[in-house]
Structures are given as C-alpha cells and as structure tokens.
Design a protein around this motif. Sequence first.
Motif, mmCIF file in Angstrom:
data_model
loop_
_atom_site.group_PDB
_atom_site.id
_atom_site.type_symbol
_atom_site.label_atom_id
_atom_site.label_comp_id
_atom_site.label_asym_id
_atom_site.label_seq_id
_atom_site.Cartn_x
_atom_site.Cartn_y
_atom_site.Cartn_z
ATOM 1 N N PHE A 112 -15.250 1.724 5.772
ATOM 2 C CA PHE A 112 -14.213 0.712 5.755
ATOM 3 C C PHE A 112 -14.079 0.108 7.147
ATOM 4 N N GLN A 113 -14.013 -1.214 7.212
ATOM 5 C CA GLN A 113 -13.687 -1.924 8.446
ATOM 6 C C GLN A 113 -12.170 -2.028 8.481
ATOM 7 N N VAL A 114 -11.564 -1.579 9.572
ATOM 8 C CA VAL A 114 -10.111 -1.477 9.640
ATOM 9 C C VAL A 114 -9.555 -2.320 10.780
ATOM 10 N N GLN A 115 -8.457 -2.992 10.500
ATOM 11 C CA GLN A 115 -7.621 -3.601 11.526
ATOM 12 C C GLN A 115 -6.249 -2.977 11.347
ATOM 13 N N ALA A 116 -5.740 -2.351 12.413
ATOM 14 C CA ALA A 116 -4.462 -1.663 12.306
ATOM 15 C C ALA A 116 -3.632 -1.889 13.565
ATOM 16 N N GLN A 117 -2.326 -1.747 13.384
ATOM 17 C CA GLN A 117 -1.396 -1.958 14.474
ATOM 18 C C GLN A 117 -0.241 -0.965 14.344
ATOM 19 N N LEU A 118 0.107 -0.335 15.441
ATOM 20 C CA LEU A 118 1.306 0.479 15.481
ATOM 21 C C LEU A 118 2.460 -0.502 15.642
ATOM 22 N N ALA A 119 3.071 -0.847 14.516
ATOM 23 C CA ALA A 119 4.100 -1.895 14.496
ATOM 24 C C ALA A 119 5.385 -1.443 15.176
ATOM 25 N N SER A 120 5.652 -0.136 15.124
ATOM 26 C CA SER A 120 6.824 0.446 15.791
ATOM 27 C C SER A 120 6.495 1.911 16.047
ATOM 28 N N ASP A 121 7.408 2.623 16.679
ATOM 29 C CA ASP A 121 7.180 4.052 16.900
ATOM 30 C C ASP A 121 7.105 4.820 15.587
ATOM 31 N N ASN A 122 7.571 4.197 14.504
ATOM 32 C CA ASN A 122 7.640 4.879 13.214
ATOM 33 C C ASN A 122 6.774 4.276 12.116
ATOM 34 N N GLN A 123 5.965 3.243 12.464
ATOM 35 C CA GLN A 123 5.226 2.582 11.393
ATOM 36 C C GLN A 123 3.875 2.045 11.863
ATOM 37 N N LEU A 124 2.838 2.360 11.065
ATOM 38 C CA LEU A 124 1.485 1.859 11.269
ATOM 39 C C LEU A 124 1.167 0.920 10.109
ATOM 40 N N SER A 151 -20.316 -10.033 -11.107
ATOM 41 C CA SER A 151 -21.056 -9.767 -9.871
ATOM 42 C C SER A 151 -21.239 -8.260 -9.678
ATOM 43 N N PRO A 152 -22.366 -7.856 -9.102
ATOM 44 C CA PRO A 152 -22.609 -6.422 -8.904
ATOM 45 C C PRO A 152 -21.795 -5.825 -7.757
ATOM 46 N N ASP A 153 -21.256 -6.673 -6.889
ATOM 47 C CA ASP A 153 -20.498 -6.195 -5.735
ATOM 48 C C ASP A 153 -19.006 -6.392 -5.939
ATOM 49 N N ALA A 154 -18.259 -5.439 -5.415
ATOM 50 C CA ALA A 154 -16.802 -5.530 -5.431
ATOM 51 C C ALA A 154 -16.306 -5.245 -4.017
ATOM 52 N N THR A 155 -15.368 -6.038 -3.560
ATOM 53 C CA THR A 155 -14.741 -5.796 -2.267
ATOM 54 C C THR A 155 -13.484 -4.974 -2.499
ATOM 55 N N LEU A 156 -13.405 -3.852 -1.809
ATOM 56 C CA LEU A 156 -12.240 -2.976 -1.910
ATOM 57 C C LEU A 156 -11.401 -3.182 -0.657
ATOM 58 N N THR A 157 -10.133 -3.449 -0.845
ATOM 59 C CA THR A 157 -9.228 -3.670 0.281
ATOM 60 C C THR A 157 -7.979 -2.819 0.096
ATOM 61 N N ILE A 158 -7.614 -2.138 1.157
ATOM 62 C CA ILE A 158 -6.365 -1.376 1.162
ATOM 63 C C ILE A 158 -5.491 -1.972 2.253
ATOM 64 N N ASP A 159 -4.416 -2.626 1.846
ATOM 65 C CA ASP A 159 -3.387 -3.074 2.777
ATOM 66 C C ASP A 159 -2.382 -1.934 2.841
ATOM 67 N N PHE A 160 -2.126 -1.418 4.035
ATOM 68 C CA PHE A 160 -1.303 -0.225 4.106
ATOM 69 C C PHE A 160 -0.159 -0.349 5.119
ATOM 70 N N THR A 161 0.873 0.372 4.798
ATOM 71 C CA THR A 161 1.995 0.615 5.704
ATOM 72 C C THR A 161 2.256 2.107 5.653
ATOM 73 N N ALA A 162 2.065 2.757 6.783
ATOM 74 C CA ALA A 162 2.276 4.204 6.869
ATOM 75 C C ALA A 162 3.523 4.446 7.707
ATOM 76 N N ASN A 163 4.493 5.111 7.112
ATOM 77 C CA ASN A 163 5.745 5.412 7.793
ATOM 78 C C ASN A 163 5.738 6.837 8.322
ATOM 79 N N ARG A 164 6.298 6.989 9.511
ATOM 80 C CA ARG A 164 6.366 8.310 10.142
ATOM 81 C C ARG A 164 7.242 9.244 9.307
ATOM 82 N N VAL A 165 6.739 10.447 9.133
ATOM 83 C CA VAL A 165 7.464 11.482 8.411
ATOM 84 C C VAL A 165 7.928 12.506 9.442
ATOM 85 N N PRO A 166 9.212 12.881 9.423
ATOM 86 C CA PRO A 166 9.678 13.871 10.392
ATOM 87 C C PRO A 166 8.908 15.176 10.284
ATOM 88 N N ALA A 167 8.588 15.739 11.437
ATOM 89 C CA ALA A 167 7.794 16.986 11.475
ATOM 90 C C ALA A 167 8.627 18.176 11.050
#
Length: 167
Positions: A112-124, A151-167
Amino acid sequence: FVLEEERGGTRADVVGTTNQVAGDIIVDRTNPAASQVGTLRISARALATGDDLRDRALRAQILRSSQDDYEFIEFISTALNGLPNAIYLGQTYTFEIVGNLTLLDTTREVTFQVQAQLASDNQLTGTATTTITWFDWGINVPSVPEVTDVSPDATLTIDFTANRVPA
C-alpha cells in the motif's frame, strides 16, 4: 475498491465502500521505525456498490462473504518502508506498508502507498492505496448478460482516521 465494468455498452467505475474496518496502529513519533500496524479486518459483508443485484452477487458468489469463513478480508502488515526519522504534528508523510492480504482462501503480498498525517496528538489520518488483479485471489465474476466486461484490476483504498486509545 474501484474497478471498471462495461454494462449495457457503457463503461463505468464500480465503487465498493464500507465503514466496517478495524485495526490498530501504533505511532512512535520519536522513533518511527518502531511504529506498527496491526491486523486490519474489513467486513466483506458490509461492502456496498449502490446496486442491489451486484451487492447480492458480491456477497453470495464473488467474495462469498455470506459464508462465515469469508466474512472478513484481512491485511497483516509485515513492513513499513520509507518512514521519516521523526514525526511532527500536521506534516504529511508518504511511505509504504507491505503485508499479506487474504481474500477467500488466498493470501498474497501487496504494498500500500500511504499518505498520513498526525492531525493532532490524539488522531492520525490518511489514505492507503494499492492495485490488485482480482483473479490472483481466485475471485470469479459470474457471467451476467448485461455485463460484458469487468476490468481485471481493482484499486483498493483505505481512508482512515485512527484515534488514540488511552493506555
């Protein structure tokens, strides 16, 4: 996913979506090489294309997700390539996640080619994209009179928001 289909003489993109995706991401801001991506599970039953006939065929015949054995598509990360030396808040990073994608009874390595950003201290946030050839996973598209080509090819895309979970 996105793939092309020709239906009734018209070629168009078929877009399948779901919000039923689960997984864990551990970000180490000071030592990104220690970051981890856990197993991602996507509910194949929840995929929808906006066409009831196609969605029923997807669940019953194509991905067979109506069967408990094929309810989930899984991706298990094996490597994170191209991570920076440090991660800063608000900056976008481009890197690769290599891993094993399991569809039906077949597992193959994908990147997977990824573009990601730590949007805040609690969210990627980010987007991960790869292209697969669906028949490499033993996926058979049933013959339907009004669909003349898929078509034989399919593009798979995951748009994600990961929220910090308290340890």
